[in-house]
Structure formats: structure tokens, C-alpha cells
Motif scaffolding. Sequence first.
Motif, mmCIF file in Angstrom:
data_model
loop_
_atom_site.group_PDB
_atom_site.id
_atom_site.type_symbol
_atom_site.label_atom_id
_atom_site.label_comp_id
_atom_site.label_asym_id
_atom_site.label_seq_id
_atom_site.Cartn_x
_atom_site.Cartn_y
_atom_site.Cartn_z
ATOM 1 N N GLU A 43 0.817 -1.212 0.000
ATOM 2 C CA GLU A 43 0.000 0.000 0.000
ATOM 3 C C GLU A 43 0.854 1.266 0.000
ATOM 4 N N ALA A 44 2.045 1.192 0.570
ATOM 5 C CA ALA A 44 2.913 2.364 0.688
ATOM 6 C C ALA A 44 4.073 2.355 -0.301
ATOM 7 N N VAL A 45 4.099 1.431 -1.252
ATOM 8 C CA VAL A 45 5.273 1.284 -2.122
ATOM 9 C C VAL A 45 5.621 2.585 -2.837
ATOM 10 N N GLN A 46 4.636 3.411 -3.166
ATOM 11 C CA GLN A 46 4.915 4.652 -3.876
ATOM 12 C C GLN A 46 5.656 5.671 -3.003
ATOM 13 N N GLU A 47 5.722 5.456 -1.703
ATOM 14 C CA GLU A 47 6.460 6.346 -0.799
ATOM 15 C C GLU A 47 7.933 5.949 -0.693
ATOM 16 N N PHE A 48 8.277 4.759 -1.152
ATOM 17 C CA PHE A 48 9.607 4.193 -0.938
ATOM 18 C C PHE A 48 10.575 4.470 -2.081
ATOM 19 N N PHE A 49 11.831 4.590 -1.689
ATOM 20 C CA PHE A 49 12.964 4.514 -2.600
ATOM 21 C C PHE A 49 13.798 3.341 -2.115
ATOM 22 N N VAL A 50 14.494 2.699 -3.032
ATOM 23 C CA VAL A 50 15.392 1.604 -2.664
ATOM 24 C C VAL A 50 16.779 1.890 -3.205
ATOM 25 N N ALA A 51 17.771 1.350 -2.518
ATOM 26 C CA ALA A 51 19.150 1.340 -3.011
ATOM 27 C C ALA A 51 19.408 -0.071 -3.497
ATOM 28 N N GLU A 52 19.914 -0.156 -4.725
ATOM 29 C CA GLU A 52 20.097 -1.457 -5.353
ATOM 30 C C GLU A 52 21.511 -1.551 -5.917
ATOM 31 N N VAL A 53 22.087 -2.729 -5.803
ATOM 32 C CA VAL A 53 23.402 -3.004 -6.375
ATOM 33 C C VAL A 53 23.237 -4.159 -7.356
ATOM 34 N N PRO A 54 23.682 -3.978 -8.601
ATOM 35 C CA PRO A 54 23.572 -5.069 -9.568
ATOM 36 C C PRO A 54 24.226 -6.347 -9.034
ATOM 37 N N GLY A 55 23.520 -7.435 -9.152
ATOM 38 C CA GLY A 55 24.029 -8.710 -8.682
ATOM 39 C C GLY A 55 23.737 -8.995 -7.227
ATOM 40 N N GLU A 56 23.435 -7.954 -6.459
ATOM 41 C CA GLU A 56 23.124 -8.151 -5.037
ATOM 42 C C GLU A 56 21.678 -7.808 -4.723
ATOM 43 N N GLY A 57 21.061 -7.006 -5.542
ATOM 44 C CA GLY A 57 19.662 -6.646 -5.326
ATOM 45 C C GLY A 57 19.511 -5.439 -4.416
ATOM 46 N N VAL A 58 18.365 -5.375 -3.774
ATOM 47 C CA VAL A 58 18.023 -4.247 -2.902
ATOM 48 C C VAL A 58 18.796 -4.369 -1.594
ATOM 49 N N ILE A 59 19.540 -3.305 -1.271
ATOM 50 C CA ILE A 59 20.364 -3.312 -0.051
ATOM 51 C C ILE A 59 19.956 -2.231 0.941
ATOM 52 N N GLY A 60 18.969 -1.413 0.567
ATOM 53 C CA GLY A 60 18.506 -0.361 1.459
ATOM 54 C C GLY A 60 17.168 0.175 1.003
ATOM 55 N N SER A 82 25.344 -5.868 5.988
ATOM 56 C CA SER A 82 26.668 -5.925 5.341
ATOM 57 C C SER A 82 27.019 -4.634 4.590
ATOM 58 N N TRP A 83 26.050 -3.756 4.406
ATOM 59 C CA TRP A 83 26.291 -2.487 3.710
ATOM 60 C C TRP A 83 26.300 -1.288 4.653
ATOM 61 N N ARG A 84 26.064 -1.508 5.941
ATOM 62 C CA ARG A 84 26.081 -0.378 6.887
ATOM 63 C C ARG A 84 27.479 0.233 6.926
ATOM 64 N N GLY A 85 27.513 1.561 7.106
ATOM 65 C CA GLY A 85 28.788 2.262 7.163
ATOM 66 C C GLY A 85 29.371 2.581 5.808
ATOM 67 N N ARG A 86 28.614 2.335 4.741
ATOM 68 C CA ARG A 86 29.122 2.573 3.382
ATOM 69 C C ARG A 86 28.304 3.657 2.666
ATOM 70 N N ARG A 87 27.638 4.509 3.435
ATOM 71 C CA ARG A 87 26.923 5.701 2.961
ATOM 72 C C ARG A 87 25.633 5.401 2.201
ATOM 73 N N VAL A 88 25.126 4.193 2.326
ATOM 74 C CA VAL A 88 23.861 3.858 1.681
ATOM 75 C C VAL A 88 22.722 4.647 2.330
ATOM 76 N N GLY A 89 22.719 4.719 3.643
ATOM 77 C CA GLY A 89 21.698 5.506 4.342
ATOM 78 C C GLY A 89 21.747 6.966 3.929
ATOM 79 N N HIS A 90 22.944 7.499 3.763
ATOM 80 C CA HIS A 90 23.108 8.887 3.311
ATOM 81 C C HIS A 90 22.494 9.065 1.916
ATOM 82 N N LEU A 91 22.773 8.136 1.003
ATOM 83 C CA LEU A 91 22.217 8.226 -0.349
ATOM 84 C C LEU A 91 20.695 8.201 -0.321
ATOM 85 N N LEU A 92 20.136 7.306 0.472
ATOM 86 C CA LEU A 92 18.684 7.195 0.558
ATOM 87 C C LEU A 92 18.070 8.450 1.177
ATOM 88 N N LEU A 93 18.633 8.918 2.291
ATOM 89 C CA LEU A 93 18.081 10.097 2.941
ATOM 90 C C LEU A 93 18.193 11.320 2.040
#
Length: 176
Positions: A43-60, A82-93
Motif C-alpha cells: 500500500e505504501a510502495v509509492q512512498e519508498f525509494f530503494v538502493a540497489e546493487v547489480p548482482g546483489e539486489g536491494v540493499i537499502g 553488510s552495507w552499513r557504514g558505506r553511505r547507503v543511508g546517506h544516499l537514501l536520505l
Amino acid sequence: MSDPAQPVVRPALPRDVPAIRDLVAPYAEHRILLAKELVGYFEAVQEFFVAEVPGEGVIGCGALHVMWSDLAEVRTLAVKHSWRGRRVGHLLLTRLLERARELELRRVFCLTFEVDFFRAHGFEVIDQTPVDPEVFAELLRSHDDGVAEFLDLARVKENTLGNTRMLLTFDPPPTP
């Protein structure tokens, strides 16, 4: 050509919902984020953004929930361990805040344990609900638990224990 090891942030699609649920699950187990039923994520998918890495899929993932004409909430910001501390949260925010600006919102709220992270992005700790009494009365009509958390209502106190209420106010746009 982009670096294949760099996450790409994009709007979430319905096919991403199982990955979003799986990202949130460990945070929900530790009461850092609220888990939703699968249908709630769809129901809320339109509110979401995801971080994705080719070959690994959605990581954030992260969501921006509009609450009022000038106000939204950052919700469900989660990064694969496994992706914490690599600025993924920063990219998403950063992308969520860009979206808030695109929507011409002036303020963005969050309820978080990650005070330093949000402070580094311009959020400030608040004590009270920063809306006029008329808006407060309108928001009381919402059935959304996130809105109830924003209003600091007693019925959601169990969900908010230990969290810090924070707000980012954008500078006004330059006048032409």
C-alpha cells in the motif's frame, strides 16, 4: 558507465516489496523500526525509494510519508547489515529530502535512534509537535500509527520509547 559496486537509488516498485520487508525485519526484531504486514508495504510502495546493487539486489530502503501540506516524515530507513557504514543511508536520505523539496514541503520529521546520523543531515531535536492547533486536530483524525507517533499520542508510546523526535526545516526558496 557506473561503478557496479555503487548502489543506485530509485523509486521502489511492487516487485521490491518482499526485499523491503526482509530489510526491515532485523530492525523490527530489535524494536528499532516497526514491522508492517506485507499488504502495508504494498500500500505504501509509492512512498519508498530503494538502493540497489547489480548482482546483489536491494540493499537499502526508505520512505517519505506526506503528513500535511508542508510536512512529511522519513520512515523505514533501513540498510542491509553488510552495507552499513558505506553511505547507503546517506544516499537514501538525500534522495528522500530531494523528493520532499520536489513536493514543495518545508519540513521533514523523523523519529529515530540514529540522532547523530540525522543531525549530520540538518535535523534538530524537538520536544513538542511542531504544528498549529488546527492542524493537530486534523492529524488526530488519521489512523496512521506514524502520524500518532508524530503527535506523541499515548496509544503509541510503547512504540516510541527511546526514540528521539527530530525535524528538518528547509531554507525558504529564493524569491525571483
